[in-house]
Write a protein that holds these residues in place. Sequence first.
Motif, mmCIF file in Angstrom:
data_model
loop_
_atom_site.group_PDB
_atom_site.id
_atom_site.type_symbol
_atom_site.label_atom_id
_atom_site.label_comp_id
_atom_site.label_asym_id
_atom_site.label_seq_id
_atom_site.Cartn_x
_atom_site.Cartn_y
_atom_site.Cartn_z
ATOM 1 N N GLY A 170 2.848 -0.223 -10.276
ATOM 2 C CA GLY A 170 3.468 0.150 -11.544
ATOM 3 C C GLY A 170 3.018 1.491 -12.087
ATOM 4 O O GLY A 170 3.104 1.733 -13.289
ATOM 5 N N GLU A 171 2.566 2.385 -11.227
ATOM 6 C CA GLU A 171 2.043 3.679 -11.679
ATOM 7 C C GLU A 171 3.152 4.618 -12.148
ATOM 8 O O GLU A 171 4.296 4.517 -11.724
ATOM 9 C CB GLU A 171 1.260 4.348 -10.549
ATOM 10 N N SER A 190 0.708 10.686 -8.429
ATOM 11 C CA SER A 190 0.378 9.854 -9.582
ATOM 12 C C SER A 190 -1.051 10.191 -9.982
ATOM 13 O O SER A 190 -1.700 11.020 -9.357
ATOM 14 C CB SER A 190 0.525 8.365 -9.235
ATOM 15 N N LYS A 191 -1.536 9.532 -11.006
ATOM 16 C CA LYS A 191 -2.908 9.824 -11.436
ATOM 17 C C LYS A 191 -3.932 9.403 -10.391
ATOM 18 O O LYS A 191 -5.005 9.983 -10.301
ATOM 19 C CB LYS A 191 -3.208 9.126 -12.764
ATOM 20 N N LYS A 192 -3.595 8.399 -9.568
ATOM 21 C CA LYS A 192 -4.551 7.885 -8.590
ATOM 22 C C LYS A 192 -4.309 8.400 -7.176
ATOM 23 O O LYS A 192 -5.176 8.265 -6.325
ATOM 24 C CB LYS A 192 -4.498 6.355 -8.570
ATOM 25 N N GLU A 218 11.978 -0.978 -11.216
ATOM 26 C CA GLU A 218 12.376 -1.829 -10.089
ATOM 27 C C GLU A 218 11.967 -1.169 -8.780
ATOM 28 O O GLU A 218 12.209 0.016 -8.579
ATOM 29 C CB GLU A 218 13.891 -2.066 -10.128
ATOM 30 N N THR A 219 11.367 -1.944 -7.872
ATOM 31 C CA THR A 219 10.840 -1.372 -6.633
ATOM 32 C C THR A 219 11.728 -1.614 -5.412
ATOM 33 O O THR A 219 11.353 -1.230 -4.307
ATOM 34 C CB THR A 219 9.428 -1.922 -6.342
ATOM 35 N N GLU A 220 12.883 -2.235 -5.577
ATOM 36 C CA GLU A 220 13.811 -2.473 -4.461
ATOM 37 C C GLU A 220 14.164 -1.148 -3.794
ATOM 38 O O GLU A 220 14.542 -0.194 -4.472
ATOM 39 C CB GLU A 220 15.075 -3.158 -4.979
ATOM 40 N N LEU A 232 4.407 5.258 -1.079
ATOM 41 C CA LEU A 232 5.146 5.207 -2.342
ATOM 42 C C LEU A 232 5.391 3.772 -2.780
ATOM 43 O O LEU A 232 5.301 3.458 -3.965
ATOM 44 C CB LEU A 232 6.458 5.971 -2.211
ATOM 45 N N LYS A 233 5.663 2.879 -1.836
ATOM 46 C CA LYS A 233 5.839 1.455 -2.177
ATOM 47 C C LYS A 233 4.577 0.883 -2.826
ATOM 48 O O LYS A 233 4.660 0.146 -3.798
ATOM 49 C CB LYS A 233 6.173 0.633 -0.928
ATOM 50 N N VAL A 234 3.425 1.234 -2.285
ATOM 51 C CA VAL A 234 2.154 0.761 -2.848
ATOM 52 C C VAL A 234 2.001 1.255 -4.286
ATOM 53 O O VAL A 234 1.636 0.507 -5.189
ATOM 54 C CB VAL A 234 0.961 1.206 -1.967
#
Length: 160
Positions: free
Chosen positions: A30-31, A51-53, A77-79, A23-25
């Motif tokens: 920004g997906e 996600s789409k990918k 935000e990814t924190e 999930l971090k990746v």
Amino acid sequence: MVLNFSEKTVEKKYDNASAMNALKVIMNRGEQLSVKFYTSKDNFPCAWIESKKIAGFKLILNQEGLNWLRTYLQTGETEDFGFNPNNIEAYSEEEDKDIQLAILMQLIANEPKRLQFIPLFREKGEYISAYASYMKGKIFFRVSRTTELVDDLTERELIA
């Protein structure tokens, strides 16, 4: 021919840390996410994320994980707020185990304009479907249709 099965049972534990890293990746790229909440067979609150990918996968949640996911959806935000993917607990027998309904009701109370409901005449069976759109994805809901829920949503003018 005699088959002998060993008495040992192998309990395969879900690799929640790898799910968090995946999930971090996705977040760092920004997906847009598609998220569905549910309670697993062993009573853990979970999110189904895709996600789409990336094909869908399970992330077992605690409060920090839920905050992390919500913040990403709302702001990008990814924190991770110190989310420890191994510090998770199953619901106890006394607890309400329907995380999907709990999150839906929280959104109804705090952000009702963000929700979009599928018209009831289009719904088949015993469910109500809705989704909430955010900057970085959507949360999808499919909850059991109860008289109390329909009355509440009708009173709030969220469904017709």
